[in-house]
Write an enzyme that holds these catalytic residues in place. Sequence first.
Site, PDB file in Angstrom:
ATOM      1  CB  CYS A  56      35.937  41.804  43.037  1.00 28.80           C
ATOM      2  SG  CYS A  56      34.490  41.564  44.037  1.00 28.80           S
ATOM      3  CG  HIS A  74      39.487  41.807  46.698  1.00 25.87           C
ATOM      4  ND1 HIS A  74      40.219  40.721  46.428  1.00 25.87           N
ATOM      5  CD2 HIS A  74      38.137  41.699  46.010  1.00 25.87           C
ATOM      6  CE1 HIS A  74      39.855  40.091  45.237  1.00 25.87           C
ATOM      7  NE2 HIS A  74      38.441  40.730  44.991  1.00 25.87           N
TER       8      HIS A  74
END
Length: 399
Positions: A338, A319
């Site tokens: 992440c 992201h």
Amino acid sequence: MRRARAALAAVLAGAGLIAGLAGCTAGGEAVFGGKPRSPQDAIRIVPGNGAKDIRAEDRIEVSVADGRLERVEVVRVEDADQQEVTGRISADGRSWRPDGGPLRLAAKYTVDAVAVDGRGRRSARHTSFTTVVPEHRFIGYFKPENRSTVGTGMIVSFSFNRPVADRAAVERAIKVTSQPPVEVAGHWFGAQRLDFRPRDHWRPGTRVGVDLRLRDVEAAPGVFGIQHKAVGFTVGRSQVSTVDAEKHTMVVRRDGRVLAKVPVSAGAPKSTTYNGKMVVTELYDVTRMDGRTVGFGGEYDIPDVPHAMRLTDSGTFLHGNYWAPPESFGSVNTSHGCIGLRDVKGGSPDTPGGWFFDRTLVGDVVEVVNSRDRKVAPDNGLGGWNMDWARWKAGSALR
């Protein structure tokens, strides 16, 4: 950070808003231009997100306590032909209800809504629910979406609403074929999930057909299937991105050629990123990430994470990141599992996060190497590419 459907339909894309369950975290809502609010204070959707066994006569309702609804879209998905549920927003803008007609049984529905509150702040929600399957019947919910264009790493995945005892009978009733033809094999993950893939990634341009002949197939004693339909999808170009967690880089290859080398920030030493091959399953323009939903307590709660691409069911995302110092990308790992790309608040197509998001399809492969973590499990998202072909075929009930 560790731990939501292709950029939502045009109804949300037109407003530039996407929200849903998100990882590194998970949150049901994103708010723009102010502090995040609870779903009870913003957009309320009935049935609730993830609700099961909704009856045909039950109502769908979307409402806001403050402000007005801008747009609402309700769609029956995972069917041979998606069908929008028509409805109207009330004169005061506070609620939406369908025009009429019962819900279809044994179906999955998604609800997407955009609202503006009294202070001009926009919020968006994406939820889904499934309707009741008749007693003594079973159904398989499947991905990818019918008639979609996907990346070469797409795996056909079925989740069944009831445990399957006669796996061979069910697997035999599902045919996955391709043009040009390749061998495709099934693999069971427990009694309620069946995935299909070829030995290697699909060739770009391949057309894949999925023929379901589950009607009257007995999955368990006295439990019979109800589906009889044909669906399919097209494989687009090849894109495989390799994230080197030690070097803090991601090399993006399009059709075998290096498209770009992008600086990244992966999982910090106490929350490392999984190694292995992962497949993009959902894309969100914007989503909320709340550490309390994945065991990180109050370490973070970011209401407007831009350009989020889901890689695992447990919540690994790739992201955009606007809150970390720009110099951290390419030099240090700082996330909760992440993979972060430099971005700006609100997202921009001119940042690495926006650039990669705009060039990503559901079904694209992202492989992480040199992380101090274990390899991602084959059933965590579409992680089946982490099995060799012999082991994959050994998981078929038809071997």
